[in-house]
Design an enzyme around this catalytic site. Structure first.
Site, short mmCIF file in Angstrom:
data_model
loop_
_atom_site.label_atom_id
_atom_site.label_comp_id
_atom_site.label_asym_id
_atom_site.label_seq_id
_atom_site.Cartn_x
_atom_site.Cartn_y
_atom_site.Cartn_z
N GLY A 164 13.74 48.32 93.35
CA GLY A 164 14.35 47.10 93.89
C GLY A 164 15.56 47.38 94.77
O GLY A 164 16.42 46.52 94.95
N GLU B 214 4.70 55.25 99.31
CA GLU B 214 5.71 54.85 100.30
C GLU B 214 6.24 56.05 101.08
O GLU B 214 6.55 57.09 100.48
CB GLU B 214 6.88 54.13 99.61
CG GLU B 214 6.48 52.83 98.94
CD GLU B 214 7.67 51.98 98.50
OE1 GLU B 214 7.48 50.77 98.35
OE2 GLU B 214 8.78 52.53 98.30
N ASN C 11 4.57 53.55 93.94
CA ASN C 11 4.68 52.42 93.04
C ASN C 11 3.35 52.24 92.31
O ASN C 11 2.31 52.08 92.94
CB ASN C 11 5.05 51.15 93.80
CG ASN C 11 6.48 51.21 94.32
OD1 ASN C 11 7.36 51.71 93.63
ND2 ASN C 11 6.70 50.76 95.53
N ARG D 173 1.65 50.02 90.62
CA ARG D 173 1.35 48.62 90.24
C ARG D 173 0.88 47.87 91.48
O ARG D 173 0.93 48.41 92.58
CB ARG D 173 2.63 47.97 89.73
CG ARG D 173 3.75 48.12 90.76
CD ARG D 173 4.98 47.36 90.41
NE ARG D 173 6.16 47.87 91.11
CZ ARG D 173 6.54 47.52 92.32
NH1 ARG D 173 5.85 46.63 93.00
NH2 ARG D 173 7.62 48.03 92.88
P1 ADP Z 1 7.51 45.87 96.19
O1 ADP Z 1 6.54 45.38 95.18
O2 ADP Z 1 7.07 45.63 97.55
O3 ADP Z 1 8.02 47.26 95.97
P2 ADP Z 1 10.05 44.96 95.44
O4 ADP Z 1 10.31 46.30 94.87
O5 ADP Z 1 11.07 44.34 96.31
O6 ADP Z 1 8.69 44.90 96.20
O7 ADP Z 1 9.68 43.92 94.33
C1 ADP Z 1 9.32 44.27 93.08
C2 ADP Z 1 10.52 44.02 92.23
O8 ADP Z 1 11.00 42.70 92.47
C3 ADP Z 1 10.19 44.06 90.80
O9 ADP Z 1 10.30 45.37 90.31
C4 ADP Z 1 11.20 43.10 90.24
O10 ADP Z 1 12.45 43.73 90.04
C5 ADP Z 1 11.37 42.07 91.28
N1 ADP Z 1 10.55 40.86 91.15
C6 ADP Z 1 10.23 40.07 92.18
N2 ADP Z 1 9.54 39.02 91.78
C7 ADP Z 1 9.37 39.12 90.48
C8 ADP Z 1 8.70 38.32 89.49
N3 ADP Z 1 8.07 37.20 89.77
N4 ADP Z 1 8.71 38.75 88.25
C9 ADP Z 1 9.34 39.87 87.94
N5 ADP Z 1 9.97 40.65 88.80
C10 ADP Z 1 10.01 40.30 90.06
P1 ADP Z 2 13.07 51.54 95.55
O1 ADP Z 2 12.49 52.19 94.34
O2 ADP Z 2 14.32 50.82 95.27
O3 ADP Z 2 12.06 50.77 96.32
P2 ADP Z 2 12.88 53.58 97.63
O4 ADP Z 2 13.06 55.04 97.38
O5 ADP Z 2 11.51 53.10 97.88
O6 ADP Z 2 13.56 52.77 96.45
O7 ADP Z 2 13.80 53.18 98.86
C1 ADP Z 2 14.02 51.84 99.22
C2 ADP Z 2 14.35 51.76 100.70
O8 ADP Z 2 15.50 52.55 101.03
C3 ADP Z 2 13.26 52.30 101.61
O9 ADP Z 2 12.30 51.33 101.90
C4 ADP Z 2 14.03 52.73 102.84
O10 ADP Z 2 14.30 51.62 103.66
C5 ADP Z 2 15.33 53.22 102.26
N1 ADP Z 2 15.31 54.68 102.04
C6 ADP Z 2 14.97 55.33 100.90
N2 ADP Z 2 15.07 56.66 101.04
C7 ADP Z 2 15.49 56.88 102.30
C8 ADP Z 2 15.82 58.05 103.06
N3 ADP Z 2 15.76 59.28 102.54
N4 ADP Z 2 16.23 57.88 104.34
C9 ADP Z 2 16.32 56.64 104.88
N5 ADP Z 2 16.05 55.52 104.22
C10 ADP Z 2 15.64 55.62 102.94
MG MG Z 3 10.32 51.54 97.21
#
Ligand code: ADP
Ligand code: ADP
Ligand code: MG
Length: 459
Positions: free
Chosen positions: A164, A275, A290, A292
């Protein structure tokens, strides 16, 4: 096939899962907290069970109560949705121990990919390009400083257990590093109960490109193309699209193959997302997987014509994928806008309220996933994302125009949302070109909010 599935979630994703089950002739059991007795998912399910108080820890995260509910109602499978327990290996194992099927990967795979620093190591070993960074976790700020020196600044300090967009801090020079390290650690402990950190080089101005994966229990792994999720605020996605303007057919093939390789290396089953960040030179780096269904899965559904939740259920039931890689057809262009109950004028703070009036957009190529209905009161206990508007067009421009039209129709009264901000983004030259990167919104936000304020005054 399953006869009855417990949906261990709430909101639009619970509704989404219930809809897929109905079409497959599978009964559903909704669970709800005392704050959610009137929620739409409860009304749409075959039956429902109250699993605890309003706080997520007492209900939607309460494993004992969820499992008791599933067993008492004779469920043969559990769908976790996203958020809550969807990435919790212990829950997946308990579901299986109770003789039911968890609709997702095994607890072991989840554990492997759940530590982002361990996942990096696994991907490196499998030959999937990862962002240059630390070999595993980093214990102290001093150690981080040493690694950062080798990598070159700026660097990103990230929580192994992160999600998140939280538990992540940027450091531009050695002076910032120590403070960034300590804040990242504190946030990781507070949000995830796990202070383990690792280091990555900060890729400047990248695109966030992710690949949807499907893997059945018979060794078939395919990808369904990419989603461009570079419209982000504080590392949280806001608007997503598929395909991405940044990918050539050649790069798509290459990254898709890397994503399939990543899933195979993890011995992955079910739907998942790999990702990457993509730099301006066309170099791509794995950041996380991810394990899920994802919030933005509908854009992939709109261009492939596949029902991803149906695929998840089929895979969990032991059926083969309904198509091969060669049979995947991506046609047209899809965009999703997340509608959040939040106040952009006050730093996007969540703003629950009662739905006074609601009109959802419809018409050709428009889909709205939501659990809102007129008179429904939003609870302050849960996530502020309340709807997703998704459109498909035969070209990108057609999709953009259709989304503008859909947002013009969408009317939610009773609380502020980010709807107008997204509408303005749809007119921004950089958005229209499709070349925007993850820094776009932070850079343009002030100007867009000023435009929005001016438009409101004129109204
Ligand atoms: P993505 O699924 O694209 O990675 P995000 O990481 O932004 O998107 O969204 C997933 C996260 O958002 C979940 O891990 C949770 O923290 C939060 N979230 C959003 N909507 C819900 C929901 N309806 N119920 C529970 N968690 C939610
Ligand atoms: P989360 O588990 O919170 O989704 P991610 O590792 O997917 O964390 O990173 C979330 C966002 O942060 C990515 O979508 C990207 O925009 C930014 N990000 C993560 N790692 C990097 C990186 N090494 N360099 C630049 N941007 C990054
Ligand atoms: Mg991510």
């Amino acid at each position: 096939m399953f006869q009855r599935i417990l949906v261990a979630n709430r909101g639009e994703i619970a509704v989404r899962i219930i809809r897929a089950c109905r079409e497959m002739d599978i009964e559903t059991v909704a669970v709800y907290s005392t704050a959610d007795a009137e929620a739409l998912h409860v009304q749409l399910a075959t039956r429902s069970v109250c699993v605890g108080g309003p706080k997520a820890a007492d209900s939607y995260l309460n494993m004992q109560n969820l499992l008791s509910a599933a067993l008492a109602t004779g469920c043969d499978a559990v769908h976790p949705g996203f958020g809550f327990l969807s990435e919790n290996p212990e829950f997946a194992r308990l579901v299986e121990k109770c003789g039911m099927v968890f609709i997702g990967p095994s607890g072991d795979v989840m554990e492997k990919m759940g530590s982002k620093s361990a996942a990096r190591q696994l991907m490196t070993a499998a030959g999937v390009p990862v962002v240059p960074g630390s070999d595993g976790p980093v214990e102290t700020a001093a150690q981080a400083a040493e690694i950062a020196e080798q990598l070159g600044y700026p660097v990103l300090i990230k929580a192994s257990a992160g999600g998140g967009g939280r538990g992540m801090r940027r450091a531009d020079d050695p002076r910032q590093l120590e403070a960034a390290f300590e804040t990242a650690r504190a946030e990781a402990v507070a949000c995830f109960g796990d202070g383990e950190l690792y280091l990555e080089k900060l890729i400047l101005d990248p695109k966030h490109i992710e690949f949807q994966i499907l893997a059945d229990q018979r060794g078939h792994v395919i990808h369904l193309g990419e989603r461009d999720c570079s419209i982000q605020r504080r590392n949280q996605k806001l608007m997503e699209e598929s395909p991405s303007k940044a990918l050539t057919p050649q790069l798509r093939r290459e990254m898709g193959e890397a994503a399939v390789k990543a899933a195979r290396a993890a011995d992955y089953r079910n739907a998942g997302t790999v990702e990457f960040v993509l730099d301006s030179q066309g170099r791509y780096y794995f950041i996380e997987m991810n394990t899920r269904i994802q919030v933005e899965h509908p854009v992939t559904e709109m261009v492939t014509g596949l029902d991803l939740v149906r695929e998840q259920i089929r895979i969990a039931a032991g059926l083969p994928l309904s198509l091969t890689q060669e049979e995947v057809r991506m046609e047209g262009h899809a965009i999703e806008c997340r509608i959040n109950a939040e106040d952009p004028a006050h730093d996007f703070r969540p703003h629950p309220g009662k739905v006074e009036f609601l009109h959802l957009p419809g018409g050709f190529g428009v889909r709205t996933d939501t659990a809102l209905y007129p008179g429904y009161s939003l609870s302050p206990y849960y996530d502020s994302m309340v709807a997703k508007v998704i459109v498909r067009g035969s070209t990108r421009l057609e999709a953009v125009r259709r989304m503008r039209r859909a947002l013009e129709e969408l009317m939610v009264r009773g609380f502020p949302t980010n709807q107008d901000l997204e509408y303005l983004i749809l007119y921004h030259p950089e958005y229209l070109k499709g070349t925007y990167t993850t820094s776009f919104l932070e850079r343009e936000l002030e100007g867009l909010l000023a435009l929005e304020a001016r438009a409101e005054k004129e109204e």
